[in-house]
Design a protein around this motif. Structure first.
Motif, PDB file in Angstrom:
ATOM      1  N   ASP A   1     -10.422   0.620   2.917  1.00 44.01           N
ATOM      2  CA  ASP A   1      -9.444   1.055   1.918  1.00 44.01           C
ATOM      3  C   ASP A   1      -8.958  -0.192   1.171  1.00 44.01           C
ATOM      4  OD1 ASP A   1      -7.881   2.685   0.455  1.00 44.01           O
ATOM      5  OD2 ASP A   1      -6.883   3.631   2.156  1.00 44.01           O
ATOM      6  N   GLN A   2      -8.416   0.028   0.004  1.00 42.88           N
ATOM      7  CA  GLN A   2      -7.995  -1.099  -0.820  1.00 42.88           C
ATOM      8  C   GLN A   2      -6.481  -1.113  -0.952  1.00 42.88           C
ATOM      9  OE1 GLN A   2     -10.151  -3.283  -2.225  1.00 42.88           O
ATOM     10  NE2 GLN A   2     -11.908  -2.231  -1.341  1.00 42.88           N
TER      11      GLN A   2
ATOM     12  N   ARG B   1      -7.432  -0.500   8.243  1.00 44.45           N
ATOM     13  CA  ARG B   1      -8.468  -0.079   7.300  1.00 44.45           C
ATOM     14  C   ARG B   1      -8.572  -1.029   6.123  1.00 44.45           C
ATOM     15  NH1 ARG B   1      -7.195   5.378   7.564  1.00 44.45           N
ATOM     16  NH2 ARG B   1      -6.457   5.356   5.429  1.00 44.45           N
TER      17      ARG B   1
ATOM     18  N   PHE C   1     -18.870   4.958   1.911  1.00 46.00           N
ATOM     19  CA  PHE C   1     -17.851   4.001   1.485  1.00 46.00           C
ATOM     20  C   PHE C   1     -17.021   3.475   2.649  1.00 46.00           C
ATOM     21  CE2 PHE C   1     -18.362   6.493  -2.576  1.00 46.00           C
ATOM     22  CZ  PHE C   1     -19.204   5.554  -3.133  1.00 46.00           C
TER      23      PHE C   1
ATOM     24  N   LYS D   1       0.825  -1.201   0.000  1.00 47.31           N
ATOM     25  CA  LYS D   1       0.000   0.000   0.000  1.00 47.31           C
ATOM     26  C   LYS D   1       0.860   1.253   0.000  1.00 47.31           C
ATOM     27  CE  LYS D   1      -3.662   2.553   0.505  1.00 47.31           C
ATOM     28  NZ  LYS D   1      -4.704   2.604  -0.514  1.00 47.31           N
TER      29      LYS D   1
ATOM     30  N   TYR E   1       0.144   5.730  -0.619  1.00 48.23           N
ATOM     31  CA  TYR E   1      -0.884   6.748  -0.819  1.00 48.23           C
ATOM     32  C   TYR E   1      -0.450   7.718  -1.907  1.00 48.23           C
ATOM     33  CZ  TYR E   1      -3.114   5.115   3.414  1.00 48.23           C
ATOM     34  OH  TYR E   1      -3.746   4.344   4.338  1.00 48.23           O
TER      35      TYR E   1
ATOM     36  N   LYS F   1     -20.180  -0.027  -2.959  1.00 51.08           N
ATOM     37  CA  LYS F   1     -19.197   0.256  -4.004  1.00 51.08           C
ATOM     38  C   LYS F   1     -19.638   1.485  -4.784  1.00 51.08           C
ATOM     39  CE  LYS F   1     -16.919  -3.495  -3.101  1.00 51.08           C
ATOM     40  NZ  LYS F   1     -15.876  -3.272  -2.101  1.00 51.08           N
TER      41      LYS F   1
ATOM     42  N   LEU G   1     -10.633   1.860  -7.621  1.00 55.58           N
ATOM     43  CA  LEU G   1      -9.855   2.131  -6.407  1.00 55.58           C
ATOM     44  C   LEU G   1      -9.656   3.626  -6.238  1.00 55.58           C
ATOM     45  CD1 LEU G   1      -7.151  -0.645  -6.461  1.00 55.58           C
ATOM     46  CD2 LEU G   1      -9.312  -0.567  -5.248  1.00 55.58           C
ATOM     47  N   ARG G   2      -9.379   4.299  -7.359  1.00 52.20           N
ATOM     48  CA  ARG G   2      -9.126   5.729  -7.321  1.00 52.20           C
ATOM     49  C   ARG G   2     -10.359   6.499  -6.832  1.00 52.20           C
ATOM     50  NH1 ARG G   2      -5.498   8.861 -10.535  1.00 52.20           N
ATOM     51  NH2 ARG G   2      -4.454   7.035 -11.331  1.00 52.20           N
TER      52      ARG G   2
ATOM     53  N   MET H   1     -10.340   5.467  -2.896  1.00 48.78           N
ATOM     54  CA  MET H   1      -9.100   5.432  -2.114  1.00 48.78           C
ATOM     55  C   MET H   1      -8.732   6.814  -1.605  1.00 48.78           C
ATOM     56  SD  MET H   1      -6.209   2.738  -3.251  1.00 48.78           S
ATOM     57  CE  MET H   1      -5.528   3.648  -4.546  1.00 48.78           C
ATOM     58  N   LYS H   2      -8.118   6.823  -0.442  1.00 45.38           N
ATOM     59  CA  LYS H   2      -7.735   8.094   0.142  1.00 45.38           C
ATOM     60  C   LYS H   2      -6.351   8.505  -0.371  1.00 45.38           C
ATOM     61  CE  LYS H   2     -10.634   7.863   4.100  1.00 45.38           C
ATOM     62  NZ  LYS H   2     -10.928   6.459   4.347  1.00 45.38           N
TER      63      LYS H   2
END
Lengths: 220, 261
Positions: free
Chosen positions: A56-57, A50, B97, A9, A11, B103, B256-257, B260-261
């Motif tokens: 989160d992915q 998370r 989310f 992961k 960011y 999703k 994901l974008r 995602m943070k």
């Protein structure tokens, strides 16, 4: 059981992708074991938590949840234009509790002790009221594994006491994966530990060993 | 250990929950938000109809001017509202989310479904009112009207899907997409019949699939209506399918974008 397989992961920062926070984390968390995540600030504890919770992915790798896993406790999303009750219903429906909706909403109302504010829009809440609602929502469902990031509960003294008792009961009933910087809390709730260091995770069957490894790494 | 739900159960539970939440937002977000849903098309119709009556234009292509405007505007609003709502679906549901069951695509499809539902009600109300005022509002070919409207709805969904992802990649595009809707309103034969445009410019305007949908819906309403030559249902549906597939591809590639943070 939760299987974390080769999770990477990083960011996105303002200037393209940032450094890797997690570099190939592989773990298998057995059922009914309470696990504490240990590591320095910025080591990636919350990130891993998370990702396990599915909020989160990972950029690479995958997480397989073979049980019902909660969202990070007390951090569930609230829709500020809806009332507390409408939010509770919404979360119940998302989690497939259409049939016993009334009971669960009643639980959230009673536990959060919001009184008539329960029927007011969430945007009118104080931060303490928000977190009471969020904490009550987390407890309203029967998850096999709860995940908790630092927070046990906010609010006034009476609510905190009640929340701590509920948290203890929950930790005995279901699995728990938690992040805390407080050694006492970790020892109280967790048997096993995961030490996150330089993007890798190290599993310890005993939380004391994990704490020892962590302390040795910072005393160097 | 509780039995895990299968993916379909999870998805339908999420759609159900989001649909109710979105309906609340759309109908009661502001004071009398539900009234404006109805008033916006009514005011547009009233204004354009007034202008046309003032210049003594009573029919377009053999169709009564009021019905011509009502059908065109309702169809255009179906496309525009679906497009804009789907485009903003991901931003509007950000707080949801945190629950991994939700999703980004769920938010998009639910909003599109809700707009279709609300526009059907708006259409029924407006058409009933027109009936009371003495206009012939029963379509001669209801199936063609529904097919055309469904095609426009699909176009809206496709536009929204593509727009929401591209907006995330290039935030400035949001302005472009919003601005784009006004010229689209003008060239889609909502208030200006395309038959009045000379060739070769008419063929250029017919590249716009929305014009096809509007003309076909009007042709479905009245057998005697002379639609612009060259409109085709298959063009509308091809365009919609391509847009939706492109949108789905973008969602697949960038999902994901989006969260995602």
């Amino acid at each position: 059981m939760i299987v974390v397989d080769n999770v990477h992961k990083r960011y996105h920062t303002g200037h393209g992708p940032g450094p890797w926070v997690l570099r190939g984390v592989s773990l298998t968390i057995p059922p009914h074991v309470n696990v504490g995540l240990i590591g320095a600030n910025g080591a990636g504890k919350s990130t891993l938590l998370r990702i396990i919770g599915g909020e989160d992915q990972p950029n690479k790798g995958r997480v397989e949840r073979r049980c019902r896993v909660s969202w990070p406790m007390g951090q569930g999303g609230l829709e500020s234009s809806l009332t507390g009750r409408q939010n509770a219903k919404l979360v119940c429906r998302v989690h497939g509790h259409q049939a016993d909706l009334t009971d669960r909403v009643a639980f959230v109302r009673d536990f959060s002790e919001l009184g008539e504010y329960f029927d007011q829009p969430v945007r009118t809440y104080s931060s303490g009221m928000r977190s009471r609602l969020q904490f009550a929502l987390s407890l309203a469902f029967d998850f096999d594994v709860y995940i908790s990031d630092e927070v046990t509960a906010a609010g006034d003294a009476a609510f905190r006491k009640k929340a701590a008792e509920a948290f203890k009961a929950m930790a005995n009933r279901a699995g728990l994966i938690m992040v805390s910087h407080d050694e006492g809390t970790l020892k109280q709730f967790c048997q096993a530990g995961i030490w996150i260091h330089e993007g890798k995770a190290h599993w310890f069957d005993d939380i004391d060993d994990a704490l020892k490894a962590y302390k040795e790494s910072i005393s160097k | 250990m509780a039995k895990p739900r299968n993916p379909f159960e999870v998805t339908f539970a999420v759609w159900n929950a989001l649909f109710l939440r979105e309906a609340l937002r759309r109908l009661f977000d502001m004071r009398a938000a539900w009234l404006w849903l109805l008033l916006e098309p009514v005011l547009h119709i009233a204004f354009i109809a007034y202008v046309f009556k003032a210049i003594r234009m009573r029919t377009v292509g053999g169709m009564d001017i009021a019905m011509w405007i009502i059908v065109g505007l309702l169809c255009f609003f179906l496309f525009r509202r679906t497009g804009i709502q789907v485009m903003r679906a991901v931003d509007g549901n950000k707080s949801m989310f945190t629950y991994r069951q939700v999703k980004p695509f769920d938010a998009a499809i639910v909003r599109a479904g809700l707009e279709a539902f609300l526009m059907s009600i708006v259409a029924i109300v407006i058409l009933s009112a027109a009936t009371l005022m003495g206009y012939t509002t029963l379509p001669d070919d209801p199936l063609l009207v529904l097919t055309a409207a469904f095609g426009l709805w699909l176009c809206g969904l496709g536009f929204g899907l593509v727009a929401s992802v591209s907006m995330r990649l290039v935030p400035e595009l949001e302005h472009i997409f919003t601005i784009l809707m006004t010229p689209l309103y003008l060239i889609s034969s909502v208030m200006f019949p395309l038959t009045a445009v000379a060739e070769p410019y008419r063929s250029w305007l017919l590249l716009n699939p929305i014009a096809h949908g509007l003309e076909l819906a009007r042709a479905g309403f009245s057998d005697y209506y002379h639609a612009v030559p060259g409109v085709s249902l298959s063009y509308l549906y091809t365009f919609a399918t391509v847009l939706i597939l492109l949108g789905l591809l973008l969602y697949r590639r960038f999902h994901l974008r989006l969260v995602m943070k």
